[in-house]
Write an enzyme that holds these catalytic residues in place. Structure first.
Site, PDB file in Angstrom:
ATOM      1  N   LYS A  49       0.784  -1.090  -0.101  1.00 26.37           N
ATOM      2  CA  LYS A  49       0.081   0.098   0.124  1.00 26.37           C
ATOM      3  C   LYS A  49       0.945   1.355  -0.218  1.00 26.37           C
ATOM      4  O   LYS A  49       0.280   2.474  -0.418  1.00 26.37           O
ATOM      5  CB  LYS A  49      -0.774   0.060   1.332  1.00 26.37           C
ATOM      6  CG  LYS A  49      -1.710  -1.218   1.367  1.00 26.37           C
ATOM      7  CD  LYS A  49      -2.432  -0.965   2.754  1.00 26.37           C
ATOM      8  CE  LYS A  49      -3.331  -2.282   2.938  1.00 26.37           C
ATOM      9  NZ  LYS A  49      -2.677  -3.579   3.361  1.00 26.37           N
ATOM     10  N   GLY A  50       2.132   1.137   0.571  1.00 26.05           N
ATOM     11  CA  GLY A  50       3.026   2.313   0.793  1.00 26.05           C
ATOM     12  C   GLY A  50       3.184   3.173  -0.508  1.00 26.05           C
ATOM     13  O   GLY A  50       2.916   4.645  -0.396  1.00 26.05           O
ATOM     14  N   GLU A 105       8.109   2.132  -5.748  1.00 27.45           N
ATOM     15  CA  GLU A 105       8.241   1.567  -4.433  1.00 27.45           C
ATOM     16  C   GLU A 105       8.308   2.479  -3.262  1.00 27.45           C
ATOM     17  O   GLU A 105       8.837   3.816  -3.886  1.00 27.45           O
ATOM     18  CB  GLU A 105       9.525   0.740  -4.202  1.00 27.45           C
ATOM     19  CG  GLU A 105       9.333  -0.760  -4.358  1.00 27.45           C
ATOM     20  CD  GLU A 105       8.657  -1.383  -3.113  1.00 27.45           C
ATOM     21  OE1 GLU A 105       8.127  -0.836  -2.101  1.00 27.45           O
ATOM     22  OE2 GLU A 105       9.004  -2.751  -2.786  1.00 27.45           O
ATOM     23  N   ASP A 109      14.406  -1.881   1.111  1.00 24.46           N
ATOM     24  CA  ASP A 109      15.115  -1.871   2.624  1.00 24.46           C
ATOM     25  C   ASP A 109      16.050  -3.169   2.169  1.00 24.46           C
ATOM     26  O   ASP A 109      17.081  -3.162   1.594  1.00 24.46           O
ATOM     27  CB  ASP A 109      14.119  -2.340   3.630  1.00 24.46           C
ATOM     28  CG  ASP A 109      14.821  -2.407   4.764  1.00 24.46           C
ATOM     29  OD1 ASP A 109      15.985  -2.261   5.122  1.00 24.46           O
ATOM     30  OD2 ASP A 109      14.229  -2.943   5.643  1.00 24.46           O
ATOM     31  N   LYS A 137      16.964   2.261   1.503  1.00 25.03           N
ATOM     32  CA  LYS A 137      17.581   2.068   2.543  1.00 25.03           C
ATOM     33  C   LYS A 137      18.886   1.047   2.462  1.00 25.03           C
ATOM     34  O   LYS A 137      18.399  -0.289   2.138  1.00 25.03           O
ATOM     35  CB  LYS A 137      16.707   1.566   3.529  1.00 25.03           C
ATOM     36  CG  LYS A 137      17.119   1.702   5.199  1.00 25.03           C
ATOM     37  CD  LYS A 137      16.122   0.921   5.958  1.00 25.03           C
ATOM     38  CE  LYS A 137      14.914   1.572   6.429  1.00 25.03           C
ATOM     39  NZ  LYS A 137      14.138   0.941   7.430  1.00 25.03           N
ATOM     40  N   PHE A 158      13.841   3.464  11.296  1.00 22.72           N
ATOM     41  CA  PHE A 158      12.301   3.080  10.797  1.00 22.72           C
ATOM     42  C   PHE A 158      11.819   4.584  10.328  1.00 22.72           C
ATOM     43  O   PHE A 158      11.594   5.407  11.385  1.00 22.72           O
ATOM     44  CB  PHE A 158      11.733   2.268  11.818  1.00 22.72           C
ATOM     45  CG  PHE A 158      10.567   1.543  11.048  1.00 22.72           C
ATOM     46  CD1 PHE A 158      10.897   0.371  10.348  1.00 22.72           C
ATOM     47  CD2 PHE A 158       9.355   2.002  10.884  1.00 22.72           C
ATOM     48  CE1 PHE A 158       9.945  -0.383   9.724  1.00 22.72           C
ATOM     49  CE2 PHE A 158       8.337   1.434  10.450  1.00 22.72           C
ATOM     50  CZ  PHE A 158       8.792   0.249   9.800  1.00 22.72           C
ATOM     51  N   VAL A 159      11.173   4.623   9.244  1.00 21.83           N
ATOM     52  CA  VAL A 159      10.629   5.900   9.026  1.00 21.83           C
ATOM     53  C   VAL A 159       9.042   5.754   8.496  1.00 21.83           C
ATOM     54  O   VAL A 159       8.789   4.696   8.206  1.00 21.83           O
ATOM     55  CB  VAL A 159      11.362   6.553   7.629  1.00 21.83           C
ATOM     56  CG1 VAL A 159      12.739   7.205   8.131  1.00 21.83           C
ATOM     57  CG2 VAL A 159      11.522   5.701   6.350  1.00 21.83           C
TER      58      VAL A 159
END
Ligand code: IMP
Length: 188
Positions: A49-50, A105, A109, A137, A158-159
């Site tokens: 969903k991001g 995206e 990560d 990241k 963590f953002v």
């Protein structure tokens, strides 16, 4: 101060990228992608969903003929540590055979999610598969994946905000903030 502002202040340590910073990154990426995808009629795929938040702003900065689709894959479950296993939750509707596919995206990560999607789309016969991520990241990168376009590199923190969630919340914050380490520790 409202209750909701308290709620945000409780978890955010500091703002990493403001609304304006994000706008500038998006414009720069859109400009580059306009040049690189001119005449290619790409299929631009947002990863739910991001990335839905970033995707809608990014494609409006891309002055090229394109189609859009979304897919949902998950490697995180409801936490903040990757489970290491990527699951396809919602597949694409579009055919990818012989298409230039651009995956959008929110953040790359470990690279597991991106590797999974790139393999899937390549196997289906795409002409090319590239990735544009808002954030890169690299500290925990496992797979040798290439993030072809990105807005900014981030440290191993963590953002949240602008689509990025913590326990499926905070996606609607219009900036990107770093979650307090003590909050992460408390829920680890
Ligand atoms: P990867 O498979 O480890 O590259 O993880 C990719 C996904 O993990 C992203 O699409 C995000 O949903 C999530 N993720 C990784 N780091 C963060 C973060 O700092 N904040 C929020 N979500 C993150």
């Amino acid at each position: 101060m409202t209750v909701d502002a308290d709620h945000i202040n409780d978890i955010i340590d500091h703002v990493l990228y403001s609304k304006e910073d994000i706008q500038q990154m998006t414009k720069r990426l859109g400009h580059q992608l306009t040049k690189d995808y001119a005449g290619k009629d790409p299929l631009v795929v947002g990863v739910l969903k991001g990335a839905a938040f970033f995707m809608t702003d990014l494609v409006r900065e891309m002055d090229v003929k394109m189609q859009n689709d979304f897919m949902d894959v998950s490697s995180y479950g409801d936490g903040f540590e990757s489970t290491g296993k990527v699951k396809l939750i919602i597949d694409l509707q579009a055919e990818v055979k012989d298409r230039d596919v651009l995956l959008v995206e929110d953040i790359v990560d470990t690279g597991l999610t991106l590797k999974f999607m790139e393999d899937l789309i390549s196997k289906r016969g795409a002409k090319s598969v590239k990735c544009c991520a808002l954030l890169n990241k690299t500290a925990r990168r496992i797979n040798d994946v290439v993030v072809d376009y990105y807005g900014a590199n981030v440290a191993n923190e963590f953002v949240v905000g602008y689509g990025l969630d913590y326990l499926n919340e905070y996606r609607n914050i219009p900036y990107i903030g770093v979650v307090k380490p003590e909050v992460i520790k408390a829920n680890a």
